[in-house]
Design a protein around this motif. Structure first.
Motif, PDB file in Angstrom:
ATOM      1  N   THR A  54      44.281  21.405   2.223  1.00 50.08           N
ATOM      2  CA  THR A  54      44.215  21.665   0.791  1.00 50.08           C
ATOM      3  C   THR A  54      43.396  20.587   0.100  1.00 50.08           C
ATOM      4  OG1 THR A  54      46.209  20.391   0.307  1.00 50.08           O
ATOM      5  CG2 THR A  54      46.512  22.730   0.822  1.00 50.08           C
ATOM      6  N   VAL A  55      42.848  20.949  -1.046  1.00 52.49           N
ATOM      7  CA  VAL A  55      42.079  19.985  -1.824  1.00 52.49           C
ATOM      8  C   VAL A  55      43.010  18.922  -2.397  1.00 52.49           C
ATOM      9  CG1 VAL A  55      42.123  21.241  -4.010  1.00 52.49           C
ATOM     10  CG2 VAL A  55      40.186  19.765  -3.463  1.00 52.49           C
ATOM     11  N   GLY A  56      44.268  19.255  -2.622  1.00 49.57           N
ATOM     12  CA  GLY A  56      45.226  18.281  -3.132  1.00 49.57           C
ATOM     13  C   GLY A  56      45.485  17.151  -2.148  1.00 49.57           C
ATOM     14  N   ALA A  57      45.599  17.480  -0.875  1.00 48.42           N
ATOM     15  CA  ALA A  57      45.797  16.453   0.152  1.00 48.42           C
ATOM     16  C   ALA A  57      44.573  15.551   0.253  1.00 48.42           C
ATOM     17  CB  ALA A  57      46.089  17.101   1.494  1.00 48.42           C
ATOM     18  N   ALA A  58      43.394  16.131   0.157  1.00 46.70           N
ATOM     19  CA  ALA A  58      42.164  15.342   0.200  1.00 46.70           C
ATOM     20  C   ALA A  58      42.056  14.455  -1.040  1.00 46.70           C
ATOM     21  CB  ALA A  58      40.949  16.261   0.300  1.00 46.70           C
ATOM     22  N   HIS A  59      42.445  14.981  -2.195  1.00 47.43           N
ATOM     23  CA  HIS A  59      42.377  14.194  -3.429  1.00 47.43           C
ATOM     24  C   HIS A  59      43.338  13.008  -3.374  1.00 47.43           C
ATOM     25  CE1 HIS A  59      42.797  13.180  -7.700  1.00 47.43           C
ATOM     26  NE2 HIS A  59      41.538  13.575  -7.752  1.00 47.43           N
TER      27      HIS A  59
END
Length: 92
Positions: A54-59
């Motif tokens: 997910t983009v949240g984990a990367a962010h």
């Protein structure tokens, strides 16, 4: 053993962190505020972390690398961005 990150045609994300190294200031004078001991204009190094589902984990990983202990951004020293990729399959 293979690991399943995402299903077909879903996006993968990674974090790219660009960090400047510090170098000694040749004009440094002890006690002189106008003369810092280190300068943050050394070479830049790029590191990639991931993949993430997910983009949240990367962010979250990007925030970890680009903020200091007090939660303030480390401007001019560390920067980064998130990249996206998708899985594609082709017959071989």
């Amino acid at each position: 053993m293979a690991r399943r990150l995402v299903s077909d045609d879903q996006a993968l994300f990674r974090v790219v962190v660009i960090r400047k190294e510090r170098r000694n200031n040749p004009d440094w004078e002890r006690g002189n505020v106008a003369s810092p001991r280190f300068l943050w204009d050394g070479p830049e190094y790029t590191t990639a972390y991931g993949p993430y589902n997910t983009v949240g984990a990367a962010h979250g990983q990007l925030t970890h690398h680009t903020t200091d202990a007090y939660g303030e951004p480390v401007k001019g020293v560390v920067s980064g961005h998130i990249e996206q990729a998708t899985t594609t399959w082709k017959r071989v």
